[in-house]
Design a protein around this motif. Structure first.
Motif, mmCIF file in Angstrom:
data_model
loop_
_atom_site.group_PDB
_atom_site.id
_atom_site.type_symbol
_atom_site.label_atom_id
_atom_site.label_comp_id
_atom_site.label_asym_id
_atom_site.label_seq_id
_atom_site.Cartn_x
_atom_site.Cartn_y
_atom_site.Cartn_z
ATOM 1 N N TYR A 148 66.643 62.946 58.329
ATOM 2 C CA TYR A 148 66.318 61.629 58.864
ATOM 3 C C TYR A 148 66.976 60.545 58.019
ATOM 4 O O TYR A 148 66.937 60.589 56.776
ATOM 5 C CB TYR A 148 64.798 61.413 58.889
ATOM 6 C CG TYR A 148 64.033 62.482 59.640
ATOM 7 C CD1 TYR A 148 64.509 63.011 60.846
ATOM 8 C CD2 TYR A 148 62.816 62.964 59.152
ATOM 9 C CE1 TYR A 148 63.791 63.977 61.530
ATOM 10 C CE2 TYR A 148 62.091 63.929 59.835
ATOM 11 C CZ TYR A 148 62.582 64.436 61.015
ATOM 12 O OH TYR A 148 61.874 65.393 61.692
ATOM 13 N N TYR A 171 70.045 60.762 63.447
ATOM 14 C CA TYR A 171 69.733 62.101 62.946
ATOM 15 C C TYR A 171 71.018 62.671 62.364
ATOM 16 O O TYR A 171 72.116 62.464 62.895
ATOM 17 C CB TYR A 171 69.228 62.934 64.116
ATOM 18 C CG TYR A 171 68.721 64.306 63.780
ATOM 19 C CD1 TYR A 171 67.594 64.474 62.984
ATOM 20 C CD2 TYR A 171 69.337 65.436 64.307
ATOM 21 C CE1 TYR A 171 67.109 65.740 62.708
ATOM 22 C CE2 TYR A 171 68.858 66.712 64.039
ATOM 23 C CZ TYR A 171 67.742 66.859 63.232
ATOM 24 O OH TYR A 171 67.256 68.115 62.957
ATOM 25 N N ARG A 208 64.687 66.574 65.394
ATOM 26 C CA ARG A 208 64.820 65.198 65.886
ATOM 27 C C ARG A 208 63.577 64.873 66.702
ATOM 28 O O ARG A 208 63.127 65.698 67.514
ATOM 29 C CB ARG A 208 66.080 65.090 66.745
ATOM 30 C CG ARG A 208 66.641 63.676 66.835
ATOM 31 C CD ARG A 208 67.934 63.654 67.606
ATOM 32 N NE ARG A 208 67.706 63.959 69.003
ATOM 33 C CZ ARG A 208 68.639 64.407 69.837
ATOM 34 N NH1 ARG A 208 69.867 64.652 69.395
ATOM 35 N NH2 ARG A 208 68.352 64.646 71.108
ATOM 36 N N ALA A 239 69.374 70.587 68.867
ATOM 37 C CA ALA A 239 70.206 69.467 68.413
ATOM 38 C C ALA A 239 71.635 69.932 68.160
ATOM 39 O O ALA A 239 72.608 69.242 68.475
ATOM 40 C CB ALA A 239 69.620 68.841 67.152
#
Length: 451
Positions: A148, A171, A208, A239
């Motif tokens: 993050y 991200y 995420r 992701a």
């Protein structure tokens, strides 16, 4: 052009095209349908740094003396009293005298970039010291403080370098893909070699937020084996898939699809469990039907997904049972680039198999892991359908027929002692020939202190 994507800690069955029913990976599944998917693909080691050294050099980790993740558990904490051995020292950097894949590509006129995890040394040994023109986010560490933004954590004082903070809140995986697409767009008129080692799906397990919510909901409704599944891990996997899709779309729209060889793989088997109570650190990967996972010498620690696509050059929708290993990518990509290798390596070019379905001319694979992790120090040999594991602490042998028993449930060493002895002799001879370092006795060893 060459795009080499390496996903950290991605296990054999962590993709839908490899049998995972929970995760959604439509883009990687499509990539597999457009090329060759391997079912007997192996990492050069059961942990990360050694495999990455093999990818860069085409050599077994023993040869470059990087046989554990850098710097290794005992280097950081010292030997535990219940560990019978002191493990051998390893190089903490990939030696500069090694002729890396990036240097091969540069010689052939390629523009080169490493975007993502490096873990083969810090200052003086970074990707740009090893032949890459560009390094984004690659440094000495093997995992990011956080996925993050701004990618930091209070418990760690390191910062991903060099990764210029852009003032957004992306991200990390999305951000690395942005950098990858930017590099390909800038170099589209020249041949490029892009090494994209994602930090996903290595810990810290941090999905995420939008995908995390999706999988939390999905797991609540799923009636299968979900108690050991981790929504953060599943979100991290999707992701990766989403960003692979973004890159494939760029290649298609830029008219580069038929002129770009894409390789997708992992660096070791999937991580099965963690001891922390925080739910981000419970069991992550799913290596079914293989046994165990990362840090062990079983198939779950060594066998990995591997997909190769070269539109217009490689027949699509092929399934290959040929046995391949990380070191093979070095000579394969060199041959694609038109470069002859005149120094000794262990890898075998896969190009004849990829292009013409020719069998791969190799009988035996070897592993040497004289370290403690989630398993014990030992060595492995695979020859044909048989695999032998030798454990160094007690000399125990385990023999498996991987064709009949891929889950390694039936140890055949006592049933076929001659086969076990034959493979053991070959394994020990290989170690001697390559000067493999062995562990030494721990003078403070006390098995009674084993928790």
């Amino acid at each position: 052009n060459i795009l080499l994507i390496v996903v950290d800690d991605l296990g054999y069955s962590d993709l839908q095209c490899y049998g995972n029913v929970l995760v959604e990976t439509p883009n990687i599944d499509r990539l597999a349908s457009q090329g060759v998917r391997f079912t007997n693909s192996y990492a050069s080691c059961t942990v990360c740094s050694p495999t990455r050294a093999s990818l860069m050099t085409g050599k077994n980790p023993v040869v470059v003396n990087i046989t554990d993740w850098i710097p290794g558990n005992q280097f950081l904490e010292g030997p535990k009293p219940y560990e019978k051995f002191i493990v051998p020292p390893i190089n903490h950097e990939l030696p500069l005298e090694e002729f890396t894949l990036a240097e091969i590509m540069s010689e052939a006129g390629y523009k080169t970039a490493s975007i993502g995890k490096w873990h083969l040394g810090g200052e003086g040994y970074l990707p740009t010291d090893q032949g890459f023109d560009l390094n984004v986010a690659g440094y000495s560490k093997g995992s990011p403080p956080s996925y993050y933004y701004p990618y930091t954590r209070e418990s760690r004082d390191d910062i991903i370098t060099p990764l210029e903070l852009m003032g957004d809140s992306l991200y990390l995986t999305d951000r690395l893909t942005n950098e990858a697409i930017r590099f390909m767009a800038e170099k589209r008129e020249e041949p490029f070699f892009l090494y994209l080692p994602f930090y996903n799906v290595h810990t810290p397990l941090e999905g995420r937020p939008d995908l995390l919510k999706k999988y939390e909901t999905k797991l609540e409704a799923h009636q299968g084996d979900t108690i050991l599944r981790n929504p953060h891990f599943l979100a991290m996997t999707e992701a990766v898939d989403e960003n692979v899709g973004r890159m494939m779309l760029f290649l298609k729209e830029a008219g580069l699809e038929e002129n770009t060889l894409v390789v997708f793989t992992s660096d070791n088997g999937g991580l099965l469990l963690r001891g922390e109570p925080d739910n981000r650190f419970i069991r992550a990967s799913w290596n079914h039907p293989l046994r165990e996972g990362k840090g062990t010498l079983y198939e779950g620690g060594l066998r990995i997904p591997a997909i190769v696509r070269w539109t217009g050059h490689i027949e699509a929708d092929r399934l290959s049972e040929e046995i391949i290993i990380s070191t093979d990518l070095y000579p394969t990509l060199a041959e694609v680039a038109g470069v002859s290798i005149d120094h000794k390596i262990e890898g075998t070019s896969l190009l004849p198999h990829l292009m013409h379905s020719e069998p791969i001319d190799r009988e035996t694979l070897y592993w040497h892991y004289p370290h403690y992790h989630l398993g014990m120090p030992g060595g492995v040999i695979r020859e044909g359908e048989y695999k032998l594991i030798e454990y160094f602490e007690d000399g125990a042998l385990e023999l498996y027929n991987l064709v009949e028993d891929p889950g390694e449930a039936h140890n055949l060493a006592s049933l076929f002692p001659e086969k076990a002895s034959e493979l053991l002799q070959k394994l020990q001879s290989w170690r001697e020939k390559n000067n493999a370092q062995m562990p030494t006795p721990n003078p403070a060893y006390n098995p009674d202190l084993n928790p």
